[in-house]
Design a protein around this motif. Sequence first.
Motif, PDB file in Angstrom:
ATOM      1  N   HIS A 170       0.856  -1.196   0.000  1.00 22.72           N
ATOM      2  CA  HIS A 170       0.000   0.000   0.000  1.00 22.72           C
ATOM      3  C   HIS A 170       0.885   1.237   0.000  1.00 22.72           C
ATOM      4  O   HIS A 170       0.496   2.286   0.516  1.00 22.72           O
ATOM      5  N   GLY A 171       2.138   1.073  -0.531  1.00 19.49           N
ATOM      6  CA  GLY A 171       3.016   2.252  -0.572  1.00 19.49           C
ATOM      7  C   GLY A 171       3.543   2.616   0.804  1.00 19.49           C
ATOM      8  O   GLY A 171       4.163   3.652   0.994  1.00 19.49           O
ATOM      9  N   LEU A 172       3.276   1.761   1.819  1.00 16.93           N
ATOM     10  CA  LEU A 172       3.774   2.031   3.174  1.00 16.93           C
ATOM     11  C   LEU A 172       4.674   0.888   3.627  1.00 16.93           C
ATOM     12  O   LEU A 172       4.586  -0.218   3.102  1.00 16.93           O
ATOM     13  N   LEU A 173       5.511   1.160   4.624  1.00 10.26           N
ATOM     14  CA  LEU A 173       6.278   0.085   5.244  1.00 10.26           C
ATOM     15  C   LEU A 173       5.320  -0.741   6.102  1.00 10.26           C
ATOM     16  O   LEU A 173       4.213  -0.298   6.401  1.00 10.26           O
ATOM     17  N   GLU A 174       5.750  -1.930   6.482  1.00 11.91           N
ATOM     18  CA  GLU A 174       4.862  -2.846   7.200  1.00 11.91           C
ATOM     19  C   GLU A 174       4.665  -2.395   8.651  1.00 11.91           C
ATOM     20  O   GLU A 174       5.560  -1.802   9.237  1.00 11.91           O
ATOM     21  N   TYR A 175       3.493  -2.643   9.233  1.00  9.85           N
ATOM     22  CA  TYR A 175       3.240  -2.321  10.651  1.00  9.85           C
ATOM     23  C   TYR A 175       3.968  -3.352  11.526  1.00  9.85           C
ATOM     24  O   TYR A 175       4.301  -4.444  11.066  1.00  9.85           O
ATOM     25  N   PRO A 176       4.219  -3.011  12.818  1.00 14.07           N
ATOM     26  CA  PRO A 176       4.902  -3.956  13.714  1.00 14.07           C
ATOM     27  C   PRO A 176       4.070  -5.221  13.901  1.00 14.07           C
ATOM     28  O   PRO A 176       2.851  -5.150  13.938  1.00 14.07           O
ATOM     29  N   GLN A 177       4.752  -6.351  13.962  1.00 14.71           N
ATOM     30  CA  GLN A 177       4.032  -7.612  14.162  1.00 14.71           C
ATOM     31  C   GLN A 177       4.632  -8.356  15.352  1.00 14.71           C
ATOM     32  O   GLN A 177       5.811  -8.171  15.668  1.00 14.71           O
ATOM     33  N   TYR A 178       3.826  -9.166  16.011  1.00 16.25           N
ATOM     34  CA  TYR A 178       4.253  -9.917  17.199  1.00 16.25           C
ATOM     35  C   TYR A 178       3.695 -11.316  17.127  1.00 16.25           C
ATOM     36  O   TYR A 178       2.632 -11.547  16.556  1.00 16.25           O
ATOM     37  N   THR A 179       4.382 -12.284  17.741  1.00 17.20           N
ATOM     38  CA  THR A 179       3.821 -13.632  17.902  1.00 17.20           C
ATOM     39  C   THR A 179       4.058 -14.073  19.349  1.00 17.20           C
ATOM     40  O   THR A 179       4.625 -13.323  20.143  1.00 17.20           O
ATOM     41  N   ARG A 180       3.666 -15.298  19.736  1.00 15.89           N
ATOM     42  CA  ARG A 180       3.840 -15.727  21.144  1.00 15.89           C
ATOM     43  C   ARG A 180       5.345 -15.775  21.491  1.00 15.89           C
ATOM     44  O   ARG A 180       6.134 -15.940  20.559  1.00 15.89           O
ATOM     45  N   PRO A 181       5.716 -15.545  22.774  1.00 17.70           N
ATOM     46  CA  PRO A 181       4.863 -15.354  23.950  1.00 17.70           C
ATOM     47  C   PRO A 181       4.379 -13.911  24.054  1.00 17.70           C
ATOM     48  O   PRO A 181       5.045 -12.996  23.572  1.00 17.70           O
ATOM     49  N   ALA A 182       3.261 -13.695  24.720  1.00 19.68           N
ATOM     50  CA  ALA A 182       2.676 -12.352  24.866  1.00 19.68           C
ATOM     51  C   ALA A 182       3.611 -11.450  25.665  1.00 19.68           C
ATOM     52  O   ALA A 182       3.598 -10.232  25.518  1.00 19.68           O
ATOM     53  N   GLU A 183       4.484 -12.089  26.529  1.00 18.52           N
ATOM     54  CA  GLU A 183       5.484 -11.285  27.250  1.00 18.52           C
ATOM     55  C   GLU A 183       6.824 -11.992  27.153  1.00 18.52           C
ATOM     56  O   GLU A 183       6.914 -13.203  27.377  1.00 18.52           O
ATOM     57  N   PHE A 184       7.824 -11.299  26.725  1.00 21.59           N
ATOM     58  CA  PHE A 184       9.155 -11.896  26.582  1.00 21.59           C
ATOM     59  C   PHE A 184      10.174 -10.975  27.222  1.00 21.59           C
ATOM     60  O   PHE A 184      10.286  -9.804  26.841  1.00 21.59           O
ATOM     61  N   ARG A 185      10.846 -11.476  28.247  1.00 19.12           N
ATOM     62  CA  ARG A 185      11.850 -10.688  28.979  1.00 19.12           C
ATOM     63  C   ARG A 185      11.290  -9.321  29.380  1.00 19.12           C
ATOM     64  O   ARG A 185      11.926  -8.280  29.227  1.00 19.12           O
ATOM     65  N   GLY A 186      10.003  -9.372  29.801  1.00 16.79           N
ATOM     66  CA  GLY A 186       9.380  -8.132  30.277  1.00 16.79           C
ATOM     67  C   GLY A 186       8.841  -7.269  29.147  1.00 16.79           C
ATOM     68  O   GLY A 186       8.196  -6.240  29.367  1.00 16.79           O
ATOM     69  N   LEU A 187       9.069  -7.701  27.908  1.00 21.65           N
ATOM     70  CA  LEU A 187       8.574  -6.920  26.762  1.00 21.65           C
ATOM     71  C   LEU A 187       7.201  -7.446  26.367  1.00 21.65           C
ATOM     72  O   LEU A 187       7.054  -8.611  26.011  1.00 21.65           O
ATOM     73  N   LYS A 188       6.184  -6.576  26.502  1.00 24.08           N
ATOM     74  CA  LYS A 188       4.802  -7.025  26.270  1.00 24.08           C
ATOM     75  C   LYS A 188       4.341  -6.737  24.836  1.00 24.08           C
ATOM     76  O   LYS A 188       4.803  -5.781  24.214  1.00 24.08           O
ATOM     77  N   VAL A 189       3.425  -7.563  24.350  1.00 23.46           N
ATOM     78  CA  VAL A 189       2.757  -7.304  23.072  1.00 23.46           C
ATOM     79  C   VAL A 189       1.726  -6.204  23.305  1.00 23.46           C
ATOM     80  O   VAL A 189       1.036  -6.218  24.337  1.00 23.46           O
ATOM     81  N   PRO A 190       1.612  -5.188  22.426  1.00 23.48           N
ATOM     82  CA  PRO A 190       0.615  -4.110  22.596  1.00 23.48           C
ATOM     83  C   PRO A 190      -0.779  -4.688  22.872  1.00 23.48           C
ATOM     84  O   PRO A 190      -1.220  -5.603  22.168  1.00 23.48           O
ATOM     85  N   GLU A 191      -1.459  -4.148  23.918  1.00 25.18           N
ATOM     86  CA  GLU A 191      -2.783  -4.635  24.350  1.00 25.18           C
ATOM     87  C   GLU A 191      -3.752  -4.753  23.174  1.00 25.18           C
ATOM     88  O   GLU A 191      -4.431  -5.752  23.001  1.00 25.18           O
ATOM     89  N   VAL A 192      -3.780  -3.702  22.321  1.00 30.31           N
ATOM     90  CA  VAL A 192      -4.796  -3.661  21.260  1.00 30.31           C
ATOM     91  C   VAL A 192      -4.783  -4.953  20.431  1.00 30.31           C
ATOM     92  O   VAL A 192      -5.830  -5.439  20.008  1.00 30.31           O
TER      93      VAL A 192
END
Length: 224
Positions: A170-192
């Motif tokens: 769409h002429g844009l760079l890709e949005y951030p993506q995440y997969t499991r685990p929902a929390e890794f080394r204290g880094l959380k996946v965005p709630e939304v």
Amino acid sequence: MKIDVLTLFPAMFAGPLDESIIMRARKAGLLDLKIHQLRDWTHDRHKTVDDRPFGGGPGMLMKPEPLFEAVESLRRETTRVVLLSPSGRKFNQAIARELAEQKDLLLVTGHYEGFDERVRETLAHDELSIGDYVLTNGALPAMVVIDAVTRLLPGVLGDDDSSRDESFSHGLLEYPQYTRPAEFRGLKVPEVLMSGNHAEIEKWRREQARQRTQKQRPDLLKPD
Ligand code: 4FV
């Protein structure tokens, strides 16, 4: 699709195009790829393909005769002849989609200081550069084009690795993506993304893609 490649270094193509998605496409007959040694279209004992530039200057140039003979013997009515060189138009996803519409491509790769100008003027339908830097020969650029085009051919990408919603689609760079685990080394996946609210997720992804593009590639946001 049929892709023929003219090169002085056929061995460079062994490996990158014999794995994963590209190899699957070849085995499935979706891509008929042939690599040709340009020296096969020379007639002297030394299989000469280069000579010194008229008017002096450093290095050697690719002679017209072997290239004309090779292209004329390999091309068909439907063949799009594409030269790979730093002075070509900058290769991008839109051009990859354009080439994926073709029935067959003949990729002509360079070496030395480049091609005799009559090759460019007479034989090439198109000239592509993969970027503003100088490589030792055109083999890697040809492989880049083959990879980007092949994955767009119908039936090559299964659903799980779709090309529908990716960078530049769409002429844009890709949005951030995440997969499991929902929390890794204290880094959380965005709630939304865990909300299940697809409208909110779409809105967040569009905004993230726009922000990332603004930051990393503002040139993509400028109207052509
Ligand atoms: C190139 C590029 C590239 C120039 C001299 C091969 C080399 C040698 N091709 N995008 N960048 N080609 O650097 O396509 O002939």
